[in-house]
Design a protein around this motif. Structure first.
Motif, PDB file in Angstrom:
ATOM      1  N   ILE A  29       0.840  -1.199   0.000  1.00 20.54           N
ATOM      2  CA  ILE A  29       0.000   0.000   0.000  1.00 20.54           C
ATOM      3  C   ILE A  29       0.874   1.248   0.000  1.00 20.54           C
ATOM      4  CG2 ILE A  29      -1.515   1.346   1.492  1.00 20.54           C
ATOM      5  CD1 ILE A  29      -3.007  -1.230   2.050  1.00 20.54           C
ATOM      6  N   ILE A  33       1.400   4.974  -3.104  1.00 22.04           N
ATOM      7  CA  ILE A  33       1.215   6.425  -3.009  1.00 22.04           C
ATOM      8  C   ILE A  33       1.802   7.086  -4.254  1.00 22.04           C
ATOM      9  CG2 ILE A  33       1.774   8.518  -1.729  1.00 22.04           C
ATOM     10  CD1 ILE A  33       1.755   6.965   0.798  1.00 22.04           C
ATOM     11  N   TRP A  61      -1.669  15.118   9.700  1.00 20.71           N
ATOM     12  CA  TRP A  61      -0.485  14.456   9.133  1.00 20.71           C
ATOM     13  C   TRP A  61      -0.672  12.951   9.269  1.00 20.71           C
ATOM     14  CZ3 TRP A  61       3.781  17.745   7.760  1.00 20.71           C
ATOM     15  CH2 TRP A  61       3.654  19.087   8.194  1.00 20.71           C
ATOM     16  N   PHE A  62      -0.018  12.225   8.396  1.00 18.22           N
ATOM     17  CA  PHE A  62      -0.065  10.765   8.449  1.00 18.22           C
ATOM     18  C   PHE A  62       1.361  10.246   8.356  1.00 18.22           C
ATOM     19  CE2 PHE A  62      -0.047   6.796   5.924  1.00 18.22           C
ATOM     20  CZ  PHE A  62      -0.743   5.983   6.794  1.00 18.22           C
ATOM     21  N   ARG A  64       3.684   6.405   8.339  1.00 19.07           N
ATOM     22  CA  ARG A  64       3.675   4.946   8.388  1.00 19.07           C
ATOM     23  C   ARG A  64       5.110   4.467   8.213  1.00 19.07           C
ATOM     24  NH1 ARG A  64      -1.053   2.078   5.752  1.00 19.07           N
ATOM     25  NH2 ARG A  64      -0.485   3.252   3.899  1.00 19.07           N
ATOM     26  N   ASP A  73      10.942  11.844   9.687  1.00 17.38           N
ATOM     27  CA  ASP A  73      10.603  13.008   8.885  1.00 17.38           C
ATOM     28  C   ASP A  73      10.179  12.611   7.473  1.00 17.38           C
ATOM     29  OD1 ASP A  73      10.323  15.784   8.829  1.00 17.38           O
ATOM     30  OD2 ASP A  73      12.200  16.009   7.739  1.00 17.38           O
ATOM     31  N   LEU A  76       6.587  11.219   7.309  1.00 16.02           N
ATOM     32  CA  LEU A  76       5.520  12.130   7.696  1.00 16.02           C
ATOM     33  C   LEU A  76       4.916  12.815   6.471  1.00 16.02           C
ATOM     34  CD1 LEU A  76       4.329  13.117  10.396  1.00 16.02           C
ATOM     35  CD2 LEU A  76       6.040  14.941  10.363  1.00 16.02           C
ATOM     36  N   LYS A  77       3.605  12.650   6.310  1.00 18.71           N
ATOM     37  CA  LYS A  77       2.921  13.229   5.140  1.00 18.71           C
ATOM     38  C   LYS A  77       1.875  14.232   5.600  1.00 18.71           C
ATOM     39  CE  LYS A  77       4.918  10.498   2.261  1.00 18.71           C
ATOM     40  NZ  LYS A  77       6.192  10.920   2.838  1.00 18.71           N
ATOM     41  N   MET A 101      -6.924   1.049  10.361  1.00 22.61           N
ATOM     42  CA  MET A 101      -5.640   1.230   9.677  1.00 22.61           C
ATOM     43  C   MET A 101      -4.782  -0.004   9.869  1.00 22.61           C
ATOM     44  SD  MET A 101      -4.324   5.134   9.920  1.00 22.61           S
ATOM     45  CE  MET A 101      -3.845   5.163  11.632  1.00 22.61           C
ATOM     46  N   TYR A 107      -1.849   8.908  12.946  1.00 22.88           N
ATOM     47  CA  TYR A 107      -2.410  10.202  12.566  1.00 22.88           C
ATOM     48  C   TYR A 107      -1.905  11.230  13.567  1.00 22.88           C
ATOM     49  CZ  TYR A 107      -6.017   8.333   9.402  1.00 22.88           C
ATOM     50  OH  TYR A 107      -6.689   7.739   8.374  1.00 22.88           O
TER      51      TYR A 107
ATOM     52  N   LEU B  74      -4.337  15.089   0.435  1.00 21.26           N
ATOM     53  CA  LEU B  74      -3.346  14.150  -0.088  1.00 21.26           C
ATOM     54  C   LEU B  74      -3.994  12.783  -0.304  1.00 21.26           C
ATOM     55  CD1 LEU B  74      -0.210  13.896  -0.666  1.00 21.26           C
ATOM     56  CD2 LEU B  74      -0.085  12.800   1.568  1.00 21.26           C
ATOM     57  N   GLU B  75      -3.697  12.201  -1.414  1.00 19.64           N
ATOM     58  CA  GLU B  75      -4.267  10.896  -1.743  1.00 19.64           C
ATOM     59  C   GLU B  75      -3.337   9.787  -1.246  1.00 19.64           C
ATOM     60  OE1 GLU B  75      -5.340   8.383  -5.759  1.00 19.64           O
ATOM     61  OE2 GLU B  75      -5.118  10.558  -5.890  1.00 19.64           O
ATOM     62  N   ILE B  76      -3.795   9.073  -0.229  1.00 23.30           N
ATOM     63  CA  ILE B  76      -3.015   7.957   0.306  1.00 23.30           C
ATOM     64  C   ILE B  76      -3.885   6.705   0.222  1.00 23.30           C
ATOM     65  CG2 ILE B  76      -1.728   7.055   2.279  1.00 23.30           C
ATOM     66  CD1 ILE B  76      -1.626   9.935   3.366  1.00 23.30           C
ATOM     67  N   PRO B  77      -3.545   5.772  -0.645  1.00 28.40           N
ATOM     68  CA  PRO B  77      -4.392   4.576  -0.799  1.00 28.40           C
ATOM     69  C   PRO B  77      -4.592   3.864   0.540  1.00 28.40           C
ATOM     70  CG  PRO B  77      -2.742   4.673  -2.526  1.00 28.40           C
ATOM     71  CD  PRO B  77      -2.403   5.769  -1.554  1.00 28.40           C
ATOM     72  N   GLY B  78      -5.832   3.542   0.823  1.00 27.77           N
ATOM     73  CA  GLY B  78      -6.145   2.867   2.081  1.00 27.77           C
ATOM     74  C   GLY B  78      -6.343   3.831   3.238  1.00 27.77           C
ATOM     75  N   ILE B  79      -6.025   5.110   3.042  1.00 23.71           N
ATOM     76  CA  ILE B  79      -6.164   6.099   4.108  1.00 23.71           C
ATOM     77  C   ILE B  79      -7.123   7.210   3.697  1.00 23.71           C
ATOM     78  CG2 ILE B  79      -4.947   7.815   5.527  1.00 23.71           C
ATOM     79  CD1 ILE B  79      -4.322   4.941   6.298  1.00 23.71           C
ATOM     80  N   ALA B  83      -7.890   1.463  -1.004  1.00 28.38           N
ATOM     81  CA  ALA B  83      -6.687   0.680  -1.248  1.00 28.38           C
ATOM     82  C   ALA B  83      -6.783  -0.006  -2.599  1.00 28.38           C
ATOM     83  CB  ALA B  83      -6.508  -0.352  -0.143  1.00 28.38           C
ATOM     84  N   PHE B 112      10.121  18.809   3.249  1.00 25.45           N
ATOM     85  CA  PHE B 112      10.803  17.701   3.892  1.00 25.45           C
ATOM     86  C   PHE B 112      12.312  17.868   3.947  1.00 25.45           C
ATOM     87  CE2 PHE B 112       6.667  16.017   3.111  1.00 25.45           C
ATOM     88  CZ  PHE B 112       6.416  15.441   4.329  1.00 25.45           C
ATOM     89  N   MET B 114      15.476  18.989   5.958  1.00 24.12           N
ATOM     90  CA  MET B 114      15.844  19.255   7.342  1.00 24.12           C
ATOM     91  C   MET B 114      17.322  19.003   7.546  1.00 24.12           C
ATOM     92  SD  MET B 114      14.674  15.953   9.523  1.00 24.12           S
ATOM     93  CE  MET B 114      15.541  16.518  10.960  1.00 24.12           C
TER      94      MET B 114
END
Lengths: 228, 116
Positions: A29, A33, A61-62, A64, A73, A76-77, A101, A107, B74-79, B83, B112, B114
């Motif tokens: 999964i 993305i 934010w999400f 995984r 970092d 983190l989305k 999930m 989250y 934001l497009e996150i499959p399954g979220i 999925a 992103f 840093m």
């Protein structure tokens, strides 16, 4: 000094995982993305007529954990920001509930402008209350927690930074972050409000951990201070 | 200050109030931020903190404004999207609007960066 680039920048350099059989569905999964999406921060829209503004704007934010996200970092989305009750429901209602999930996922619901990281200026002197939940409770408790936060039920001024739900193998964990770990009047008030809004039994063990300690031992949920 | 210089004083206004009689302790609301008889103003004295009770927030869930996902989520499959096609409810809907918005935004990754 090294600059860590985000996923769009990393696309070409992503380590090849040949030889690793991806039997874990969460890896598949994660790979789905769309890399061309804009996952940088976008401010919340101004609430329109008929909307109920919130005291603060918030961002969702999400994150995984996966083999290719080598740092927190990177994993983190930014998902969406919102400024009103209606905008919150618009985003929340179109996201999978934490209890549904898969894998090692989180989250983070933080005030706009605060990154859900220990090192952020708003967080670096702060800490968090931690509540460990048995499997099956996360969705309901998470909703109660964030509704209390959005509705300003904690009554601790500007102290709240954000809330996190972490889905793990054994249990699910809620955390509520505040700015000043040393402010005991504030942390006590937050603890009492948490017990109330989450309907926790009076004898629930509550754990607090300062982000300074998290930075030292590089863990989120280990070596906490326990309060009964 | 203003009276010393002879200017007219600014007229104050009373804070609106209402009296609620409680006959029993059970009529006290369970939440700190709620006043007996329901939350009167959604602001607190000394400031304009916007306070919402859980029940009110839940009512807003049914607002038409909340029926569709944010345009640029934001497009996150399954979220935030299914999925697999047809797995999650509202899937086609959110997928479409996210895709539409996606065309407009460039994929920069400054967020992103840093130092470590």
């Amino acid at each position: 000094m090294r600059v860590v680039k985000g996923r769009t920048g990393n696309k070409a350099k992503r380590p090849h995982v040949a030889g690793v059989k991806m039997t874990d569905s969460r890896l598949k999964i994660e790979d789905d993305i769309d890399e061309d999406q804009d996952d940088t921060f976008r401010p919340a829209p101004t609430p329109g007529p008929g909307e109920h503004p919130l005291q603060f704007n918030y961002s969702i934010w999400f994150s995984r954990r996966s083999p290719k996200n080598t740092t927190y970092d990177q994993s983190l989305k930014f998902v969406a920001s919102f400024a009103s009750v209606e905008q919150f429901w618009s985003a929340y209602s179109h996201m999978t509930h934490p209890g549904d999930m898969m894998g090692h996922s989180d989250y983070h619901l933080f005030k706009e402008g605060i990154r859900p990281m220990w090192e952020d200026d708003a967080n670096k002197m702060g800490g968090k209350w931690i509540i460990r939940l048995k499997k099956g409770l996360a969705s309901r408790c998470w909703e109660n927690l964030i509704l209390a936060m959005l509705g300003e039920q904690f009554m601790v001024g500007e102290e709240i930074c954000g809330a996190v739900v972490s889905v793990r193998f054994q249990d699910d964990i809620l955390a509520l972050w505040n700015r000043t770990a040393s402010d005991q009047a504030t942390t006590t008030r937050i603890r009492d409000t948490l017990k109330r809004v989450l309907h926790l039994p009076a004898n629930t063990v509550m754990e607090y951990k300062t982000h300074t300690d998290s930075l030292k031992d590089n863990t989120s949920f280990w070596n906490t201070d326990k309060f009964i | 200050m203003s009276s010393a210089s002879g200017e007219p004083k600014v007229q104050g206004r009373d804070i609106p109030n209402r009296r609620v009689v409680l006959n029993d302790i059970s009529q006290l609301p369970s939440e700190y931020s709620t006043t007996p008889g329901g939350t009167f103003f959604s602001t607190t004295p000394g400031g304009t903190r916007i306070v919402y009770e859980r029940n009110f927030l839940l009512q807003c869930r049914n607002s038409p404004l909340a029926k569709s996902p944010p345009a640029n989520m934001l497009e996150i499959p399954g979220i935030t999207s299914p999925a697999k096609p047809g797995v999650k409810e509202n899937g086609d809907h959110s997928l479409k609007s996210v895709k539409e918005e996606k065309a407009k935004v460039s994929a920069e990754d400054a967020q992103f960066e840093m130092d470590i």
